[in-house]
Design a protein around this motif. Sequence first.
Motif, mmCIF file in Angstrom:
data_model
loop_
_atom_site.group_PDB
_atom_site.id
_atom_site.type_symbol
_atom_site.label_atom_id
_atom_site.label_comp_id
_atom_site.label_asym_id
_atom_site.label_seq_id
_atom_site.Cartn_x
_atom_site.Cartn_y
_atom_site.Cartn_z
ATOM 1 N N TRP A 175 0.771 -1.056 -0.053
ATOM 2 C CA TRP A 175 -0.091 0.055 -0.020
ATOM 3 C C TRP A 175 0.953 1.235 0.118
ATOM 4 C CZ3 TRP A 175 -5.125 0.027 -0.387
ATOM 5 C CH2 TRP A 175 -5.908 -1.314 -0.370
ATOM 6 N N PHE A 176 0.626 2.160 -1.007
ATOM 7 C CA PHE A 176 1.244 3.435 -0.994
ATOM 8 C C PHE A 176 0.093 4.551 -0.770
ATOM 9 C CE2 PHE A 176 5.563 2.750 -2.557
ATOM 10 C CZ PHE A 176 5.516 1.531 -3.073
ATOM 11 N N ARG A 177 0.570 5.591 -0.330
ATOM 12 C CA ARG A 177 -0.291 6.836 -0.259
ATOM 13 C C ARG A 177 0.155 7.924 -1.060
ATOM 14 N NH1 ARG A 177 -0.718 7.380 6.347
ATOM 15 N NH2 ARG A 177 1.286 8.627 6.574
ATOM 16 N N GLN A 178 -0.736 9.038 -1.231
ATOM 17 C CA GLN A 178 -0.373 9.953 -1.939
ATOM 18 C C GLN A 178 -1.161 11.442 -1.604
ATOM 19 O OE1 GLN A 178 0.040 9.662 -6.392
ATOM 20 N NE2 GLN A 178 1.789 11.228 -6.203
ATOM 21 N N THR A 179 -0.646 12.474 -1.450
ATOM 22 C CA THR A 179 -1.621 13.837 -1.155
ATOM 23 C C THR A 179 -1.006 14.664 -2.234
ATOM 24 O OG1 THR A 179 -0.001 14.317 0.190
ATOM 25 C CG2 THR A 179 -1.666 13.233 1.253
ATOM 26 N N PRO A 180 -1.892 15.601 -2.781
ATOM 27 C CA PRO A 180 -1.640 16.508 -3.861
ATOM 28 C C PRO A 180 -0.291 17.086 -3.578
ATOM 29 C CG PRO A 180 -3.897 16.773 -3.041
ATOM 30 C CD PRO A 180 -3.406 15.698 -2.139
ATOM 31 N N GLY A 181 0.541 17.272 -4.539
ATOM 32 C CA GLY A 181 1.835 17.687 -4.638
ATOM 33 C C GLY A 181 2.908 17.204 -3.941
ATOM 34 N N LYS A 182 2.698 16.078 -3.418
ATOM 35 C CA LYS A 182 3.648 15.166 -2.865
ATOM 36 C C LYS A 182 4.050 13.933 -3.798
ATOM 37 C CE LYS A 182 3.174 16.956 1.677
ATOM 38 N NZ LYS A 182 3.198 16.494 3.198
ATOM 39 N N GLU A 183 4.868 13.171 -3.291
ATOM 40 C CA GLU A 183 5.498 12.086 -3.997
ATOM 41 C C GLU A 183 4.412 10.809 -3.533
ATOM 42 O OE1 GLU A 183 10.110 12.927 -5.551
ATOM 43 O OE2 GLU A 183 9.634 11.439 -4.099
ATOM 44 N N ARG A 184 4.205 9.877 -4.118
ATOM 45 C CA ARG A 184 3.638 8.789 -3.470
ATOM 46 C C ARG A 184 4.607 7.772 -2.450
ATOM 47 N NH1 ARG A 184 0.209 5.324 -7.799
ATOM 48 N NH2 ARG A 184 -0.273 7.315 -8.145
ATOM 49 N N GLU A 185 4.141 7.709 -1.401
ATOM 50 C CA GLU A 185 4.854 7.171 -0.240
ATOM 51 C C GLU A 185 4.605 5.909 0.136
ATOM 52 O OE1 GLU A 185 4.991 9.456 3.173
ATOM 53 O OE2 GLU A 185 2.782 9.233 3.633
ATOM 54 N N PHE A 186 5.444 4.983 0.574
ATOM 55 C CA PHE A 186 5.357 3.465 1.099
ATOM 56 C C PHE A 186 4.682 3.297 2.278
ATOM 57 C CE2 PHE A 186 6.147 -0.721 1.164
ATOM 58 C CZ PHE A 186 6.397 -1.037 2.671
ATOM 59 N N VAL A 187 3.588 2.792 2.670
ATOM 60 C CA VAL A 187 2.785 2.631 3.815
ATOM 61 C C VAL A 187 3.239 1.296 4.368
ATOM 62 C CG1 VAL A 187 0.717 2.501 4.828
ATOM 63 C CG2 VAL A 187 1.016 4.253 2.915
ATOM 64 N N ALA A 188 2.977 0.256 3.654
ATOM 65 C CA ALA A 188 3.018 -1.165 4.288
ATOM 66 C C ALA A 188 3.029 -2.045 2.944
ATOM 67 C CB ALA A 188 1.904 -1.559 5.057
ATOM 68 N N GLY A 189 3.979 -3.068 3.301
ATOM 69 C CA GLY A 189 3.827 -4.164 2.293
ATOM 70 C C GLY A 189 4.049 -5.627 2.925
ATOM 71 N N ILE A 190 3.651 -6.669 1.940
ATOM 72 C CA ILE A 190 3.706 -8.071 2.450
ATOM 73 C C ILE A 190 4.203 -8.895 1.301
ATOM 74 C CG2 ILE A 190 1.197 -8.314 1.910
ATOM 75 C CD1 ILE A 190 1.006 -9.667 4.597
ATOM 76 N N THR A 191 4.812 -10.081 1.598
ATOM 77 C CA THR A 191 5.029 -10.816 0.588
ATOM 78 C C THR A 191 3.796 -11.842 0.318
ATOM 79 O OG1 THR A 191 5.703 -12.364 2.277
ATOM 80 C CG2 THR A 191 7.412 -11.116 1.120
ATOM 81 N N TRP A 192 3.612 -12.547 -0.742
ATOM 82 C CA TRP A 192 2.780 -13.402 -1.230
ATOM 83 C C TRP A 192 2.083 -14.446 -0.218
ATOM 84 C CZ3 TRP A 192 7.707 -14.999 -1.846
ATOM 85 C CH2 TRP A 192 7.935 -16.256 -1.671
ATOM 86 N N ASN A 193 3.044 -15.032 0.481
ATOM 87 C CA ASN A 193 2.549 -15.965 1.523
ATOM 88 C C ASN A 193 2.393 -15.316 2.981
ATOM 89 O OD1 ASN A 193 5.215 -15.301 2.349
ATOM 90 N ND2 ASN A 193 5.823 -17.614 2.266
ATOM 91 N N GLY A 194 2.480 -13.961 3.189
ATOM 92 C CA GLY A 194 2.343 -13.373 4.351
ATOM 93 C C GLY A 194 3.435 -13.783 5.365
ATOM 94 N N GLY A 195 4.644 -14.050 4.675
ATOM 95 C CA GLY A 195 5.739 -14.459 5.720
ATOM 96 C C GLY A 195 6.592 -13.106 6.067
ATOM 97 N N ARG A 196 6.482 -12.233 5.212
ATOM 98 C CA ARG A 196 7.257 -10.745 5.617
ATOM 99 C C ARG A 196 6.397 -9.806 5.576
ATOM 100 N NH1 ARG A 196 12.619 -9.705 2.704
ATOM 101 N NH2 ARG A 196 12.512 -8.225 4.246
ATOM 102 N N THR A 197 6.487 -8.869 6.382
ATOM 103 C CA THR A 197 5.849 -7.417 6.188
ATOM 104 C C THR A 197 6.861 -6.384 6.521
ATOM 105 O OG1 THR A 197 5.188 -7.629 8.457
ATOM 106 C CG2 THR A 197 3.504 -8.134 6.965
ATOM 107 N N ASN A 198 6.281 -5.162 5.927
ATOM 108 C CA ASN A 198 6.936 -4.009 6.311
ATOM 109 C C ASN A 198 6.189 -2.840 6.392
ATOM 110 O OD1 ASN A 198 9.473 -2.481 6.594
ATOM 111 N ND2 ASN A 198 9.770 -2.453 4.241
ATOM 112 N N TYR A 199 6.625 -1.709 7.242
ATOM 113 C CA TYR A 199 5.866 -0.677 7.443
ATOM 114 C C TYR A 199 6.673 0.437 7.552
ATOM 115 C CZ TYR A 199 2.263 -4.061 9.262
ATOM 116 O OH TYR A 199 1.237 -5.135 9.300
ATOM 117 N N ALA A 200 6.197 1.649 7.096
ATOM 118 C CA ALA A 200 6.584 2.733 7.252
ATOM 119 C C ALA A 200 6.539 3.218 8.937
ATOM 120 C CB ALA A 200 5.968 3.701 6.566
#
Length: 128
Positions: free
Chosen positions: A36-61
Amino acid sequence: QVQLVESGGGLVQAGDSLRLSCAASAGFISTYSMAWFRQTPGKEREFVAGITWNGGRTNYADAVKGRFTISTSKDNTKSMVYLQMSSLKPEDTAVYYCALTWRLPGAIPIWPNEYAYWGQGTQVTVPS
């Protein structure tokens, strides 16, 4: 053809919770990461959270650690990725995008250009 469809955005009050969903039809790709990324007007798209296909790894901003939780489920036809957002703040207001990459198996890139597929976005608004 990979398709990502987000849902679940809306207008909520500060402190409330909200769950975003992303349905991904990517049956031909066996190993991938979604984020998941998010973006507000005038700003770059930023990483929010990610997960691997099997749910084995996650990462958060850092900005969402302890408040947001990413999870995934899968059946024969599609994969689902969820973003459970709690204790929402006005600074969480943004368009949230779901993204998928297969280029770095097992990794969860935080840079938008590593992701080949994107959803249309869903608006989350938390008034101050």
